[in-house]
Design an enzyme around this catalytic site. Structure first.
Site: not given
Ligand code: APR
Length: 314
Positions: A9, A88, A95, A120, A175
């Site tokens: 991510g 959440r 998720n 989350n 959380h």
């Molecule tokens: N494999 C790899 N990356 C993925 C996948 C996957 N299958 N699905 C989604 N992603 C990536 C998205 O492309 C994105 O770049 O996960 C990233 C999530 O980033 P954001 O949307 O910016 O979210 P963020 O604020 O980083 O939060 C991520 O952490 O705190 C928790 O609640 C929050 O669940 C959320 C997670």
């Protein structure tokens, strides 16, 4: 040889954590995302900050898992983030699928790694990753308590007008909204805050800390918190990579501790090179135990929804 940390991510939380960990300089970082070129671009940008910040650590981006092979620690931040008005729990099934597929890939390429879950709803995602990974429980854990306590500590320090460093907080449970603060173990300079602040003030600070994530979401409008979460991830990472054995709150599978069985929840743990090396258990008052049981019930509800969905979809 430097340790290897993979962050899955490359969004707000993952990229900010990657930046902080790369800047520490003692672990190479692999940043993974499904979006083409995004992790490669962010990683290259961070790598090029090395000469300025004084880090020789390598950081690379990838859309696959070959480059993650033999990681010492994998941090999962993949998923969709909370938007205004979204709880959440709305994130649960989406998720769950993401964390499940990411965990399978991670385990295939790094069978000996530790896994830190950040996505989350945290406790449920941590529990799911534990079930999918098939690792011993000490190798799969979640980041939430350090963030919850950091929020709580910030507000206490502001209220008392003292250094944030001198405020220690003790929390249990799920959380955010489910957080169970143990006020009698929450101190400023070693003095219980109940001796320093009226009960109503403490209750107000607890409430603000519980809703700390929502407060940020409401302000950012698009997206959720990432500076404090990435700082919390980095503190846990440091405790593991340097085998500091810090006592920090983290989500881990409980098997009877605090009267909770077969459920992943936040408790104070000793965090070292082997992951969760010990669950720290203290005796709770009846009121604290009742709060913790309520928190466990709401995590259990999510786990039940996930299990039902898995049974229905094979
Ligand atoms: N494999 C790899 N990356 C993925 C996948 C996957 N299958 N699905 C989604 N992603 C990536 C998205 O492309 C994105 O770049 O996960 C990233 C999530 O980033 P954001 O949307 O910016 O979210 P963020 O604020 O980083 O939060 C991520 O952490 O705190 C928790 O609640 C929050 O669940 C959320 C997670």
């Amino acid at each position: 040889m430097r340790k290897k940390v993979t962050i899955v991510g490359a969004g707000n939380v993952g990229a900010t954590a990657a930046q902080r960990i790369h800047e520490l300089g003692y672990a190479d970082v692999v940043l993974v995302d499904i979006v083409e070129d995004l992790p490669q671009g962010k990683a290259l940008d961070m790598l090029e900050s090395g000469p300025v910040v004084g880090s020789d650590a390598l950081i690379t981006g990838s859309n696959g898992y070959e480059e993650t092979a033999d990681s010492d620690l994998v941090i999962i931040t993949a998923g969709i983030a909370r938007r205004p008005g979204m709880s959440r729990d709305d994130l649960l099934l989406t998720n769950m699928r993401i964390i499940g597929s990411v965990t399978s890939e991670v385990v295939k390429h790094s069978p000996n790694t530790l896994i830190m879950v950040v996505s989350n709803p945290l406790d449920a995602m941590c529990h799911h990753a534990y079930e999918v990974a098939g690792f011993p429980k000490h190798r799969v854990f979640g980041m939430a308590g350090v963030l919850d306590t950091a929020r709580f500590r910030t507000f206490i320090a502001q209220e008392l007008d003292v250094s944030v460093e001198d405020v220690q907080a003790y929390v249990l449970g799920g959380h955010g909204d489910d957080m169970v603060p143990l006020v009698r173990y929450t101190t400023a300079g070693g003095i219980p805050i109940s001796d320093l602040l009226p009960k109503e003030t403490v209750d107000g600070l607890v409430q603000r800390a519980r809703q700390g994530g929502g407060e940020i979401v409401a302000l950012l409008k698009a997206g959720s918190a990432y500076y404090a979460p990435s700082a919390a991830i980095t503190q846990m990472t440091e405790s593991i990579l340097l085998d500091k054995k810090r006592i920090l709150p983290a989500c881990t599978l409980l098997e009877g501790e605090y009267g909770i069985n077969s459920l992943s929840m936040g408790v104070p743990v000793k965090l070292g090179a082997n992951g969760v090396e010990q669950v720290i258990e203290i005796k709770l008052t009846d009121e604290e135990q009742a709060m913790l049981d309520r928190s466990a019930a709401s995590v259990q509800e999510l786990v039940d929804v996930m299990h039902k969905n898995q049974a229905e979809n094979g």
